[in-house]
Design a protein around this motif. Structure first.
Motif, short mmCIF file in Angstrom:
data_model
loop_
_atom_site.label_atom_id
_atom_site.label_comp_id
_atom_site.label_asym_id
_atom_site.label_seq_id
_atom_site.Cartn_x
_atom_site.Cartn_y
_atom_site.Cartn_z
N PHE A 83 -0.06 -5.13 -2.94
CA PHE A 83 1.06 -4.60 -3.72
C PHE A 83 1.30 -3.17 -3.23
O PHE A 83 0.40 -2.33 -3.27
CB PHE A 83 0.73 -4.61 -5.22
CG PHE A 83 1.86 -4.15 -6.08
CD1 PHE A 83 2.85 -5.03 -6.49
CD2 PHE A 83 1.95 -2.83 -6.51
CE1 PHE A 83 3.89 -4.61 -7.29
CE2 PHE A 83 2.98 -2.40 -7.31
CZ PHE A 83 3.96 -3.29 -7.71
N TYR A 84 2.56 -2.88 -2.80
CA TYR A 84 2.90 -1.58 -2.23
C TYR A 84 3.58 -0.65 -3.22
O TYR A 84 3.71 0.54 -2.94
CB TYR A 84 3.81 -1.77 -1.02
CG TYR A 84 3.13 -2.41 0.16
CD1 TYR A 84 2.47 -1.64 1.11
CD2 TYR A 84 3.14 -3.80 0.33
CE1 TYR A 84 1.85 -2.24 2.21
CE2 TYR A 84 2.51 -4.39 1.41
CZ TYR A 84 1.87 -3.61 2.34
OH TYR A 84 1.24 -4.20 3.41
N GLY A 85 4.05 -1.18 -4.34
CA GLY A 85 4.74 -0.33 -5.30
C GLY A 85 6.21 -0.14 -5.00
O GLY A 85 6.81 0.85 -5.44
N ARG A 86 6.81 -1.06 -4.25
CA ARG A 86 8.23 -0.95 -3.93
C ARG A 86 9.08 -1.36 -5.12
O ARG A 86 8.61 -2.02 -6.05
CB ARG A 86 8.57 -1.81 -2.71
CG ARG A 86 7.82 -1.38 -1.45
CD ARG A 86 7.96 -2.41 -0.37
NE ARG A 86 7.22 -2.04 0.83
CZ ARG A 86 6.79 -2.90 1.73
NH1 ARG A 86 7.02 -4.19 1.56
NH2 ARG A 86 6.12 -2.49 2.79
N GLU A 87 10.37 -1.00 -5.03
CA GLU A 87 11.29 -1.31 -6.13
C GLU A 87 11.49 -2.81 -6.27
O GLU A 87 11.68 -3.32 -7.37
CB GLU A 87 12.62 -0.61 -5.87
CG GLU A 87 13.64 -0.77 -6.99
CD GLU A 87 13.23 -0.07 -8.27
OE1 GLU A 87 13.72 -0.46 -9.34
OE2 GLU A 87 12.42 0.89 -8.20
N ALA A 128 1.21 2.35 -4.31
CA ALA A 128 0.33 1.85 -5.37
C ALA A 128 -1.10 2.37 -5.18
O ALA A 128 -1.77 2.74 -6.16
CB ALA A 128 0.34 0.32 -5.38
N LYS A 129 -1.56 2.42 -3.96
CA LYS A 129 -2.90 2.94 -3.70
C LYS A 129 -2.97 4.44 -4.01
O LYS A 129 -3.98 4.93 -4.54
CB LYS A 129 -3.28 2.67 -2.25
CG LYS A 129 -4.71 3.03 -1.91
CD LYS A 129 -5.03 2.63 -0.47
CE LYS A 129 -6.47 2.95 -0.13
NZ LYS A 129 -6.81 2.56 1.27
N THR A 130 -1.89 5.15 -3.68
CA THR A 130 -1.84 6.58 -4.00
C THR A 130 -1.88 6.81 -5.50
O THR A 130 -2.54 7.74 -6.00
CB THR A 130 -0.58 7.20 -3.40
OG1 THR A 130 -0.55 6.95 -1.98
CG2 THR A 130 -0.54 8.70 -3.63
N TRP A 131 -1.17 5.97 -6.25
CA TRP A 131 -1.19 6.10 -7.71
C TRP A 131 -2.61 5.90 -8.26
O TRP A 131 -3.06 6.67 -9.12
CB TRP A 131 -0.27 5.06 -8.34
CG TRP A 131 -0.58 4.79 -9.78
CD1 TRP A 131 -0.21 5.54 -10.85
CD2 TRP A 131 -1.37 3.71 -10.30
NE1 TRP A 131 -0.71 5.00 -12.01
CE2 TRP A 131 -1.43 3.87 -11.70
CE3 TRP A 131 -2.02 2.62 -9.72
CZ2 TRP A 131 -2.12 2.98 -12.52
CZ3 TRP A 131 -2.70 1.75 -10.54
CH2 TRP A 131 -2.74 1.94 -11.92
N TYR A 132 -3.31 4.91 -7.77
CA TYR A 132 -4.67 4.66 -8.28
C TYR A 132 -5.61 5.81 -7.95
O TYR A 132 -6.45 6.20 -8.77
CB TYR A 132 -5.21 3.35 -7.70
CG TYR A 132 -6.66 3.11 -8.04
CD1 TYR A 132 -7.04 2.72 -9.32
CD2 TYR A 132 -7.64 3.30 -7.07
CE1 TYR A 132 -8.38 2.53 -9.63
CE2 TYR A 132 -8.97 3.11 -7.38
CZ TYR A 132 -9.34 2.72 -8.65
OH TYR A 132 -10.67 2.53 -8.96
N GLU A 133 -5.48 6.36 -6.76
CA GLU A 133 -6.36 7.45 -6.36
C GLU A 133 -6.12 8.72 -7.18
O GLU A 133 -7.01 9.57 -7.27
CB GLU A 133 -6.19 7.74 -4.87
CG GLU A 133 -6.69 6.61 -3.97
CD GLU A 133 -6.39 6.86 -2.51
OE1 GLU A 133 -5.63 7.82 -2.22
OE2 GLU A 133 -6.89 6.11 -1.66
N LYS A 134 -4.91 8.87 -7.74
CA LYS A 134 -4.60 10.05 -8.54
C LYS A 134 -4.97 9.89 -10.02
O LYS A 134 -4.82 10.84 -10.80
CB LYS A 134 -3.11 10.37 -8.43
CG LYS A 134 -2.70 10.88 -7.06
CD LYS A 134 -1.22 11.24 -7.03
CE LYS A 134 -0.82 11.79 -5.66
NZ LYS A 134 0.61 12.15 -5.62
N GLU A 135 -5.42 8.71 -10.41
CA GLU A 135 -5.81 8.51 -11.80
C GLU A 135 -7.08 9.33 -12.11
O GLU A 135 -7.95 9.48 -11.27
CB GLU A 135 -6.07 7.04 -12.08
CG GLU A 135 -4.81 6.21 -12.25
CD GLU A 135 -4.01 6.63 -13.45
OE1 GLU A 135 -4.54 6.56 -14.59
OE2 GLU A 135 -2.84 7.03 -13.28
#
Length: 348
Positions: A83-87, A128-135
């Motif tokens: 999952f890439y987090g695209r629109e 999506a990976k960037t979002w998880y790493e910033k949690e």
């Protein structure tokens, strides 16, 4: 003088309360301890980058299983559809696909939610990976926490409103079959699992979105009016009608494909025959030799001269000149071009 003891009757069992001193917590003590610890550390240790705050967002519970290990092929299976987090991506669809994969894993004394928490970060890429790493570290304790944060991040309320409006305003497109319209309507429902529409509202919205012909066909299929059926019966009738229409369209399409393939074969054969004929004709065709233009001159007494300047005719009788087979057709000066030529020659 009245004392405090006189307020109580004699020989009473009442205990006189005593004032208690409030215990003030020592706030300065942790700060002093920190200062002491810093004083004991070297300058090199103090200048190093801090290592606190780099923990994982997911807190994994303790696993009481021996020799528990997730194989590499399972991780590759999860990473096959990231999952890439695209629109255009749907987080609900990704969650469902991930749950189908992890539901096949069974380990003794290991809950399935623990397996999902361990493997879910490997299914993320890009934004999506960037979002998880910033949690924040240790902010996700259970699987439900992870699903809630993931869906809220990549499925905001504005997208929910947009999809719900598309469902409520559903209309059959021009030249769209019944089965195609029903599949498109179900796709809208799957894109927004939390749409909140009841089965009754779904049937009513789909029926009102059909054109008049499809509504009439649907009423004929139920033997009257579809509103006279229950919600479950109406859904079954719509689903069955969609399957029948799909099978008919598929058979018609296969027949058309067979006919078109035969026509293509005939066209190819005719094209080959035509190219063969063209090649044969081009080989038999002979290019004619070029023909030189014959220049007509006139020769008589006194050398070559034009017929109108013949000295034997005194410029009056052009017929006296003998024809020798050559003749110079030259227009005299100041004369018109349509002057009569001598006998036996073409007019100028």
């Amino acid at each position: 003088m009245r004392t405090r003891r006189s307020n109580y009757p004699n020989n009473s069992n009442v205990t006189i309360p005593r004032r208690r001193r409030k215990q003030v917590s020592n706030i300065v003590e942790p700060e002093i301890r920190t200062i002491v610890e810093m004083a004991e550390r070297t300058m090199e240790e103090l200048l190093r980058a801090p290592t606190e705050g780099y923990g994982e967002a997911i807190v994994l519970p303790e696993i009481n299983a021996d020799h528990f290990e997730i194989k590499t092929n399972l991780l590759q299976l999860v990473q096959a559809n990231p999952f890439y987090g695209r629109e255009s991506e749907n987080p609900h669809a990704h969650i469902n696909s991930f749950k189908r994969i992890t539901s096949t894993l069974r380990f003794r004394n290991v809950p399935n939610d623990v397996i999902k928490l361990m493997m879910f970060p490997y299914s993320l890429e890009g934004a999506a990976k960037t979002w998880y790493e910033k949690e924040p570290p240790n902010s996700i304790l259970i699987w439900e926490d992870l699903v809630t944060k993931f869906v809220n991040q990549f499925f905001p309320p504005s997208k929910t409103t947009q999809l719900k409006n598309e469902i409520s305003r559903f209309t059959q497109k021009f030249e769209e079959t019944f089965s195609e319209a029903w599949e498109r309507f179900k796709e809208l429902l799957r894109a927004c699992p939390h749409h909140g529409f009841t089965k009754l509202t779904q049937v009513d919205t789909f029926y009102n979105g059909l054109n008049e012909n499809e509504q009439d066909f649907l009423n004929v299929a139920v033997g009257g009016n579809i509103l006279s059926k229950t919600t479950r019966e109406a859904l079954n009738i719509i689903e069955n009608k969609s399957k029948v229409c799909y099978s008919r369209n598929r058979s018609n399409a296969s027949g058309m494909n067979a006919t078109s393939s035969k026509m293509n074969e005939r066209i190819d054969k005719l094209a080959d025959q035509l190219s063969t004929l063209v090649e044969i004709v081009s080989k038999k065709f002979v290019t004619p030799a070029p023909v030189k233009a014959v220049e007509e001159t006139y020769v008589t007494s006194g050398g070559a001269h034009s017929w109108y300047n013949c000295p034997a005719t005194n410029n009056n009788q052009a017929s006296v000149c003998a024809t020798t087979g050559t003749y110079n057709q030259v227009n005299p000066p100041n004369r018109v071009s349509n002057q009569m030529a001598p006998p036996g020659f073409a007019p100028v």
